[in-house]
Motif scaffolding. Structure first.
Motif, PDB file in Angstrom:
ATOM      1  N   VAL A  69     -41.236 -67.065 -50.829  1.00 40.58           N
ATOM      2  CA  VAL A  69     -42.210 -66.995 -49.738  1.00 40.58           C
ATOM      3  C   VAL A  69     -41.544 -67.324 -48.408  1.00 40.58           C
ATOM      4  CG1 VAL A  69     -44.294 -68.075 -48.791  1.00 40.58           C
ATOM      5  CG2 VAL A  69     -44.205 -67.439 -51.203  1.00 40.58           C
ATOM      6  N   ASN A  70     -40.706 -68.344 -48.400  1.00 37.78           N
ATOM      7  CA  ASN A  70     -39.997 -68.733 -47.186  1.00 37.78           C
ATOM      8  C   ASN A  70     -39.099 -67.591 -46.686  1.00 37.78           C
ATOM      9  OD1 ASN A  70     -39.017 -70.318 -45.103  1.00 37.78           O
ATOM     10  ND2 ASN A  70     -37.485 -71.287 -46.388  1.00 37.78           N
ATOM     11  N   ALA A  71     -38.393 -66.943 -47.616  1.00 35.08           N
ATOM     12  CA  ALA A  71     -37.510 -65.841 -47.228  1.00 35.08           C
ATOM     13  C   ALA A  71     -38.301 -64.668 -46.652  1.00 35.08           C
ATOM     14  CB  ALA A  71     -36.686 -65.380 -48.428  1.00 35.08           C
ATOM     15  N   LEU A  72     -39.518 -64.450 -47.108  1.00 28.09           N
ATOM     16  CA  LEU A  72     -40.343 -63.374 -46.572  1.00 28.09           C
ATOM     17  C   LEU A  72     -40.963 -63.734 -45.227  1.00 28.09           C
ATOM     18  CD1 LEU A  72     -42.294 -62.057 -49.692  1.00 28.09           C
ATOM     19  CD2 LEU A  72     -40.435 -60.941 -48.468  1.00 28.09           C
ATOM     20  N   VAL A  73     -41.376 -64.981 -45.067  1.00 32.19           N
ATOM     21  CA  VAL A  73     -42.138 -65.394 -43.891  1.00 32.19           C
ATOM     22  C   VAL A  73     -41.244 -65.747 -42.702  1.00 32.19           C
ATOM     23  CG1 VAL A  73     -43.700 -67.196 -43.058  1.00 32.19           C
ATOM     24  CG2 VAL A  73     -44.111 -66.116 -45.252  1.00 32.19           C
ATOM     25  N   PHE A  74     -40.050 -66.282 -42.947  1.00 31.06           N
ATOM     26  CA  PHE A  74     -39.207 -66.754 -41.849  1.00 31.06           C
ATOM     27  C   PHE A  74     -38.882 -65.666 -40.821  1.00 31.06           C
ATOM     28  CE2 PHE A  74     -35.069 -68.205 -40.074  1.00 31.06           C
ATOM     29  CZ  PHE A  74     -35.561 -69.292 -39.373  1.00 31.06           C
ATOM     30  N   PRO A  75     -38.498 -64.452 -41.228  1.00 35.23           N
ATOM     31  CA  PRO A  75     -38.261 -63.424 -40.200  1.00 35.23           C
ATOM     32  C   PRO A  75     -39.516 -63.094 -39.384  1.00 35.23           C
ATOM     33  CG  PRO A  75     -37.277 -62.768 -42.279  1.00 35.23           C
ATOM     34  CD  PRO A  75     -38.102 -63.984 -42.563  1.00 35.23           C
TER      35      PRO A  75
END
Length: 173
Positions: A69-75
């Motif tokens: 989730v973090n990898a998807l949301v950070f950008p």
């Protein structure tokens, strides 16, 4: 995270790069050997033997789910908020979660499995009181270099006056 986030507001590419890299490096230096492996080592210690495999599987799955989730949301955060505020967001969560871990995740080091059952069956208010007394102990022991001994969690009773989270050792003259 706050150092890295602040780096995005500096003028000059070299200054900006140096500040961001320094902030990320400091975060990684403390997170890697500290909080990074905790979900795996903590969950390996705290689950009873009869459910340890299921508990470890769930702990690992939850950790990797939130990494995903973090990898998807950070950008998306960087795109909508900007780079500095995105790093500040994670810095704020680090502070909030530090206090939550301090209050709700009891220390499991050097406890037997029987003592761990006792630790995890005690009241939440007792764990919170013990956790909130921890920074004072750390300050006295590591900053002031006083010879203080900490009462173990399973022996700590905040309602009794005689038991304190710290006991100062004095040498007899």
């Amino acid at each position: 995270m706050f150092i890295a986030g602040s780096g995005f507001y500096l003028q000059g590419d070299k200054n900006q790069l140096a500040m961001v890299v320094t902030g990320v490096y400091i975060f990684a230096a403390f997170y890697g050997p500290g909080a990074g492996p905790v979900p795996f080592s903590y969950s390996a210690e705290v689950f009873p033997l009869q459910v340890r495999e299921i508990g470890m599987g769930l702990a690992t799955a939850i950790t990797w789910f939130f990494n995903f989730v973090n990898a998807l949301v950070f950008p998306l955060q960087i795109q909508s908020w900007g780079s500095g505020p995105a790093f500040y967001w994670f810095g704020c969560w680090n502070i909030i979660l530090w206090f939550l871990v301090l209050m709700f995740c009891p220390e499991t080091k050097q406890f037997t499995l029987e003592e761990l059952d006792e630790v995890f069956s005690m009241s939440t208010s007792r764990q919170v009181a013990y956790g909130l007394a921890s920074p004072a102990y750390w300050f006295r022991r590591y900053v002031l270099r006083q010879k203080v001994h900490r009462v173990p969690l399973h022996e700590y009773h905040p309602s009794e006056e005689k038991d304190r989270p710290m006991v100062e050792h004095r040498e007899k003259v």
